[in-house]
Write an enzyme that holds these catalytic residues in place. Structure first.
Site, PDB file in Angstrom:
ATOM      1  CB  SER A  31      28.836  32.916  31.275  1.00  0.00           C
ATOM      2  OG  SER A  31      28.140  33.621  30.469  1.00  0.00           O
TER       3      SER A  31
ATOM      4  CE1 TYR B 234      33.693  36.470  31.377  1.00  0.00           C
ATOM      5  CE2 TYR B 234      32.121  36.195  29.841  1.00  0.00           C
ATOM      6  CZ  TYR B 234      32.668  36.192  31.278  1.00  0.00           C
ATOM      7  OH  TYR B 234      31.622  35.906  32.112  1.00  0.00           O
TER       8      TYR B 234
ATOM      9  CE  LYS C  91      33.518  33.398  33.422  1.00  0.00           C
ATOM     10  NZ  LYS C  91      33.880  33.213  34.898  1.00  0.00           N
TER      11      LYS C  91
END
Ligand code: NAD
Ligand code: UD1
Length: 336
Positions: free
Chosen positions: A124, A149, A153
Site C-alpha cells: 500500500s 495496519y 505492510k
C-alpha cells in the site's frame, strides 16, 4: 499458469480472479471468508464461465497451507489475504500483526518448502508515510506509518526483501496500491464493507443510496487545491490488470521488484464528490468536519515505472470509477 490467490474472495481479489480466469489461467483461492463471501466467486463464475477452486481456510493454519501446496503445483502466488481496517488495527494491534505477518510467514514457508518461489504481494502507498514530495516514486524512502495496519505492510515488505536477498530463487513483485475504488462494469462484483465505511467512496455511495444521511469531509484546511485531502484513486479493474502484468515480470526471474499502482492524478475529496454527482446525477450532501487523525494532505503516485517495466497503465478516469462504484452499490444496496 496455475495461480494460488489468497484472499481471492475479497474486493481486489475477486476482480483479479475474474481477470486471471478470463486470461485462461487456473486459479486456486484460499480465503477464510472473514471479510467476504462465496457469493463473490459465484458471480465471478457467472461473469466468465470459468471457476476458481475455493479452499475455505486460514493462512494462520499451516496444515491447510501444506495440503494445498501438496495438492497443486503453482506457478505463482498472489497474496491478498489480510486484515485492512485502519481504525480496527489501532484497537486490535495483536490481531493485525498476527493475521497479516504470521499469516504471511506461514504462507512463505509452505511455498518455499514446495519450491514455489514466485510471489506477488499487495502492499500500500501507506508505507510511504507522509511523503516529502509528490508524485511519489518507488525510490522515495518508506516513512513512518500512522497505524498498525500500515506497519504490517511495511514490515512484510522488509521480510520479502530480506528473503529475496538471501535466496535468489525467489521472484517477488511488491505492488503498492494507491486508493482502489470502482467495481467491475457489470455491477455484479464490488466492495462490500461491513458496517459504516471508513473509506471515502463506499461512504459516498451509501449516502447516495440513502443508507447514510450525509458525508463528513475530514478537514478543508489542508494545503491543497480546495483544502480537502488529495488522493490517487484507481479503478479496481485497472489494479487487477496490474497483477496480470506483474505475472509476466515474475517469469523474467527478475528477483524482487517494487511498483506503484496508481493513475498519477491527485483528486481532492470535493473533486471526487463533484465527479460522482456529475457522473450519476445524484446530489451528495456533505458537511466539513475536523481533520481525521493520521491523515495526510496529499498522496499520489508517479506510476511511470510500472508503465516502463510492466507495460501497465491505468485506463479508467475518475468519472468511470464514480459510475462503476454507483452501478455496483445501486444494484446491490445490501452488498452480496
Ligand atoms: P478484502 O478484505 O476485501 O480482502 C481480503 C480477503 O482476505 C478477504 O476475503 C478476507 O476474508 C481474507 N482474509 C483475511 N484474513 C485471512 C486469513 N487469515 N486467511 C485467509 N483469508 C483471509 O480487502 P481488499 O480491499 O480486497 O484488499 C486486498 C489486499 O490489498 C489486502 O492485503 C489489503 O491490505 C491490500 N490493500 C488494500 C487496499 C484497499 O484500499 N482496498 C489498499 C492497499 C492495499
Ligand atoms: C486509508 C488508510 C490507508 C489504506 C487506505 C485503503 C488511513 C489514515 N489510511 O487511506 O492506510 O491503505 O485507506 O484504501 O485511514 N475522507 C473524508 N470522509 C470520509 C472518508 C474519507 O473526507 O468519510 C477523506 C480522507 O480524509 C482522505 C480521503 O477522503 O482525504 C480518502 O480517505 P480514505 O478513502 O479513507 O483513504 P486514505 O485515507 O487515503
Amino acid at each position: 499458469m496455475k495461480i494460488l490467490v489468497t484472499g481471492g474472495a475479497g474486493y481486489i481479489g475477486s476482480h483479479t480472479v475474474l481477470q486471471l480466469l478470463r486470461e485462461g489461467h487456473d486459479v486456486v483461492v484460499l480465503d477464510n471468508l472473514s471479510n467476504s463471501s462465496r457469493e463473490s466467486l459465484d458471480r465471478v463464475r457467472e461473469l466468465c464461465g470459468r471457476e476458481a477452486v475455493l479452499y475455505v481456510g486460514d493462512i494462520l493454519d499451516r496444515d491447510i497451507l501444506e495440503r494445498i501446496c501438496t495438492e497443486h503445483v503453482f506457478d505463482c502466488c498472489i497474496h491478498f489475504a489480510g486484515l485492512k481496517a485502519v481504525g480496527e488495527s489501532v484497537a486490535k494491534p495483536w490481531e493485525y500483526y498476527n493475521n497479516n505477518i504470521t499469516g504471511t510467514l506461514n504462507l512463505l514457508a509452505a511455498l518455499r518448502d514446495h519450491n514455489m518461489k514466485n510471489f506477488i504481494f499487495s502492499s500500500s502507498a501507506t508505507v510511504y508515510g507522509d511523503p516529502e514530495v509528490v508524485p511519489i516514486t518507488e525510490e522515495c524512502p518508506k516513512g513512518v506509518c500512522t497505524n498498525p495496519y500500515g506497519w504490517t505492510k511495511s514490515m512484510i515488505e522488509q521480510i520479502l526483501m530480506d528473503m529475496a536477498y538471501a535466496d535468489r530463487e525467489w521472484n517477488i513483485v511488491i505492488l503498492r496500491y494507491f486508493n482502489p475504488i470502482g467495481a467491475d462494469p457489470s455491477g455484479r462484483i464490488g466492495e462490500n464493507p461491513k458496517g459504516i465505511p471508513n473509506n471515502l467512496m463506499p461512504y459516498v455511495t451509501q449516502v447516495a443510496v440513502g443508507k447514510l444521511p450525509k458525508l463528513g469531509v475530514f478537514g478543508n484546511d489542508y494545503d491543497t487545491v480546495d483544502g480537502t485531502g488529495v488522493r490517487d484513486y484507481i479503478h479496481v479493474s485497472d489494479l487487477a490488470d496490474g497483477h496480470i502484468k506483474a505475472l509476466s515480470k515474475i517469469t523474467e526471474n527478475a528477483g524482487l521488484c517494487v511498483y506503484n499502482l496508481g493513475t498519477g492524478n491527485g483528486v481532492s475529496v470535493l473533486e471526487l464528490v463533484k465527479s460522482f454527482e456529475k457522473a450519476n446525477n445524484i446530489k451528495i450532501p456533505y458537511e466539513i468536519k475536523d481533520r481525521r487523525p493520521g491523515d495526510i494532505a496529499t498522496c499520489y503516485a508517479d506510476a511511470s515505472k510500472a508503465k516502463r517495466e510492466l507495460g501497465w497503465e491505468a485506463k479508467h478516469d475518475i468519472v468511470d470509477m464514480c459510475r462503476d462504484s454507483w452501478n455496483w452499490q445501486s444494484n446491490n444496496p445490501e452488498g452480496y
